[in-house]
Design an enzyme around this catalytic site. Structure first.
Site, PDB file in Angstrom:
ATOM      1  CE1 TYR A  22      54.098  61.835  38.848  1.00 17.23           C
ATOM      2  CE2 TYR A  22      55.246  63.312  40.281  1.00 17.23           C
ATOM      3  CZ  TYR A  22      54.806  62.240  40.027  1.00 17.23           C
ATOM      4  OH  TYR A  22      55.054  61.256  40.912  1.00 17.23           O
ATOM      5  CG  ASN A  45      53.923  51.166  39.179  1.00 17.60           C
ATOM      6  OD1 ASN A  45      54.499  51.001  37.904  1.00 17.60           O
ATOM      7  ND2 ASN A  45      54.493  50.925  39.978  1.00 17.60           N
ATOM      8  CB  CYS A  53      57.342  55.570  39.680  1.00 18.22           C
ATOM      9  SG  CYS A  53      56.533  54.285  38.864  1.00 18.22           S
ATOM     10  CG  HIS A  54      63.278  55.415  40.793  1.00 17.07           C
ATOM     11  ND1 HIS A  54      62.787  54.254  40.240  1.00 17.07           N
ATOM     12  CD2 HIS A  54      64.361  55.839  40.285  1.00 17.07           C
ATOM     13  CE1 HIS A  54      63.781  53.953  39.198  1.00 17.07           C
ATOM     14  NE2 HIS A  54      64.730  54.824  39.389  1.00 17.07           N
ATOM     15  CD  GLU A  82      68.706  55.440  38.237  1.00 18.23           C
ATOM     16  OE1 GLU A  82      68.676  56.128  37.379  1.00 18.23           O
ATOM     17  OE2 GLU A  82      68.399  54.071  38.055  1.00 18.23           O
TER      18      GLU A  82
END
Length: 108
Positions: A22, A45, A53-54, A82
């Site tokens: 953040y 969101n 956001c993940h 990912e």
DNA sequence: TTAATGACCTATC
DNA sequence: CGATAGGCCATTA
């Protein structure tokens, strides 16, 4: 035009397999103190599905206690998919998967 | 406009 | 290491 929009731009720029904090997003957005605003922005969101956001984690490398997508478990799966490395503690390996702020410019 | 809220960060005990 | 306190900011009602 709000910080909001800007934050989304940063989050969207996060490459897969990496994560940003953040504070980092806030700094890239323009001010390092928007960390809170960033959290609020993602919490809102307004455009789910467009904003990964993940890929945004706190300074400890752990996600929010109550993720929106379905819990931290969902996020862990997505990040792992990912290519993000996770620790036994359930935190992300910021040493390896922390986004440096560059889309492709790595730091070999 | 005021007041309240929040998925944060840093420092200290 | 865990818990507590304070500070910063923007958004929403």
């Amino acid at each position: 035009m709000t910080v909001f929009e800007r934050i989304y731009e940063i989050v969207r720029r996060i490459p897969s397999g990496k994560v940003a904090t953040y504070g980092m997003v806030a700094q890239l957005a323009g001010n390092p103190r928007w960390a809170r605003a960033v959290g609020y922005a993602l919490h809102s969101n307004p455009e789910p599905g467009i904003i990964p956001c993940h890929r945004v984690v706190n300074r400890s490398g752990g996600l929010a206690p109550a993720f929106a997508f379905g819990g931290e478990h969902a996020q862990r799966g997505l990040l792992e998919q990912e290519g993000v490395i996770f620790h036994e503690d359930g935190k992300v390996d910021l040493e390896r998967c922390l986004w440096n702020g560059l889309d492709e410019g790595e730091t070999p």
